[in-house]
Design an enzyme around this catalytic site. Structure first.
Site, PDB file in Angstrom:
ATOM      1  N   LYS A   1      39.412 -23.816 -10.328  1.00  0.00           N
ATOM      2  CA  LYS A   1      38.054 -23.343 -10.633  1.00  0.00           C
ATOM      3  C   LYS A   1      37.115 -23.972  -9.621  1.00  0.00           C
ATOM      4  O   LYS A   1      37.413 -25.031  -9.061  1.00  0.00           O
ATOM      5  CB  LYS A   1      37.652 -23.775 -12.048  1.00  0.00           C
TER       6      LYS A   1
ATOM      7  N   ASP B   1      32.493 -15.865 -11.932  1.00  0.00           N
ATOM      8  CA  ASP B   1      32.261 -16.479 -13.244  1.00  0.00           C
ATOM      9  C   ASP B   1      30.737 -16.405 -13.432  1.00  0.00           C
ATOM     10  O   ASP B   1      30.075 -15.571 -12.792  1.00  0.00           O
ATOM     11  CB  ASP B   1      32.780 -17.932 -13.279  1.00  0.00           C
TER      12      ASP B   1
END
Ligand code: NDP
Length: 449
Positions: free
Chosen positions: A122, A162
């Site tokens: 991430k 995201d």
């Protein structure tokens, strides 16, 4: 276990979201550890909680007034036992290392559940795209990619979107990667359809969450038809959660952003949702403008001083938190239960605090944690990678069918894993155990690396 968790806290100070995510997974997998004493000798817990690599970098860029601005960039490459690192980029002022590490940790188990070969990672930045011009966003993305490109690649690490990273940002990031590396590869997912994106990728997280809800209801002989649903957020995940709910005959009645929420008792229908998409995605407006267009709806301003969020106090059958982490606390969870909610499906990552999770599990409602329920997004990212490798694109219906199959399989896997350890119907335990066991077995196969 507590001793180990204390050590994680000590070694990773000021990363409370990471501590929270680790604690939740490790408590769930306790019976697995007891059944496999060899894991201890192999230092599995120490290895799985330590990122393989953390990259932190300076992102300097010029704003429209020619002032130099500096943000911080992150990429956490958490675990590559199952495949190349895969996970989104978040651009939001709240981003710090602890947030990215919690998201990367969750991503490892989520990706494991999808049945596809993807490790977990991430990244992101404390950059706030809100209020910036398109040119400012472009210059920021170019500077961000100037560094990130050294660490990613279609066989190494494949980022996606995201919070704060949608089609516009992915376009700017991809353009810069292509220019610097002189190669056109599937290094990012969530790309535009015209240049390598997959049909259904924008819809996948929201649709997948609703498919998961339908699977859970089916175990009780029930469906989404006629169900009143509370949805938070108004971004990508919230929009497509609403879209699928409407299609399946449910009635979403709320949407929110960080400034407040709207309640539309008549239900948000397809026409109203089209207005929200235009408002949020094209005009980049605020959800409060919904009531200018539909005056029978009510807007409530967010009040950070309150100990509970009024959005979760409306009477409903289902709740779909689709905004951000820890948006449902223990009191909110109690309000949901008191008002008849018996299905909670997490479109967002870790939107429920540990107190809220405990309540949902204790009351045996149909509660799906994010790592299972929102895995449809990364699953279709995996399908986008497959299409890129083959240099072809599948039709919409085919991708949607594969998404449905994957959500069906994740649901079954969660139930089977929970049942194997005597925790029938506990999707938290099921998701954590199934995700964990697959990653650990791969790590053991690959030796101490
Ligand atoms: P978007 O940026 O498209 O939308 C986020 C929404 O949540 C916006 O309405 C935003 O409001 C709101 N929000 C964000 N932060 C906060 C906050 N601190 N407090 C209140 N509201 C907030 O993001 P996504 O829809 O993509 O992501 C939403 C959630 O889903 C995140 O938890 C993400 O990690 C998760 N997720 C996303 C996936 C994807 O495919 N996109 C895949 C799996 C999980 P505002 O505009 O005011 O900031």
């Amino acid at each position: 276990m507590e001793e180990f968790l204390d050590k994680v806290v000590q070694q990773n100070p000021n990363e409370k979201e990471f501590h929270q995510a680790v604690r939740e997974v490790l408590h769930s997998v306790r019976p697995v550890l007891e059944r496999n004493p060899g894991y201890r000798q192999q230092a599995i817990l120490e290895r799985i909680t330590e990122p393989e690599r953390v990259i932190i970098f300076r992102v300097p860029w010029l704003d429209d007034d020619d002032r130099v601005r500096v943000n911080r960039g992150f990429r956490v490459e958490m675990n590559s036992a199952l495949g190349p690192y895969k996970g989104g980029l978040r651009f939001h002022p709240s981003v710090h290392l602890g947030i990215i590490k919690f998201l990367a940790f969750e991503q490892v188990f989520k990706n494991s559940l999808t049945t596809l070969a993807m490790g977990g990672g991430k990244g992101g930045s404390d950059f706030n795209p809100k209020g910036k011009s398109d040119n400012e966003v472009m210059r920021f993305c170019q500077s961000f990619m100037a560094e990130l490109q050294r660490h990613i690649g279609p066989h190494t690490d494949i980022p996606a979107g995201d919070i704060g990273v949608g089609a516009r940002e992915i376009g700017f990031l991809f353009g810069m990667y292509k220019k610097l590396r002189n190669e056109f590869t599937g290094v990012l997912t969530g790309k535009s359809l015209a240049w390598g994106g997959s049909l259904i990728r924008p819809e996948a997280t929201g649709y997948g969450a609703v498919y998961f809800a339908a699977e859970m209801l089916d175990t009780r002989g029930d469906t989404l038809e006629g169900k009143t649903c509370l949805v938070s957020g108004s971004g990508n995940v919230a929009q497509f959660t609403c879209e699928k709910l409407i299609e399946l005959g449910a009635r979403p009645v709320t949407l929110s952003d960080s400034s407040g929420y709207i309640f539309d008792e008549a239900g948000i229908d397809a026409e109203k949702l089209a207005f929200v998409k235009e408002l949020k995605n094209i005009r980049r407006g605020r959800i409060r403008e919904y009531v200018d267009q539909y005056p029978s709806a009510v807007y409530t301003e967010a009040d950070p001083g309150l100990d509970a969020n009024p959005l979760w106090r409306h009477k409903a059958h289902c709740a779909f938190p689709c905004a951000t982490e820890n948006e449902i606390n223990g009191l909110d969870a109690q309000h949901l239960l008191d008002n008849g909610v018996f299905v909670v499906v997490e479109g967002a990552n870790m939107p429920s605090t540990p107190e809220a999770v405990d309540l949902f599990v204790d009351k045996k409602i149909l509660y799906a944690p994010g790592k299972a329920a929102n895995a449809g997004g990364v699953a279709v990212s995996g399908l986008e990678m497959a299409q890129n490798s083959m240099r072809l694109s599948w039709p919409r219906q085919e991708v949607d069918q594969r998404l449905q199959q994957i959500m069906h399989s994740i649901h079954r896997t969660c139930r089977e894993a929970a049942a194997e350890y005597g925790m029938e119907g506990n999707y938290v335990a099921g998701a954590n155990i199934a995700g964990f066991v697959k990653v650990v077995n791969a790590m053991l196969d690959q030796g101490v690396v």
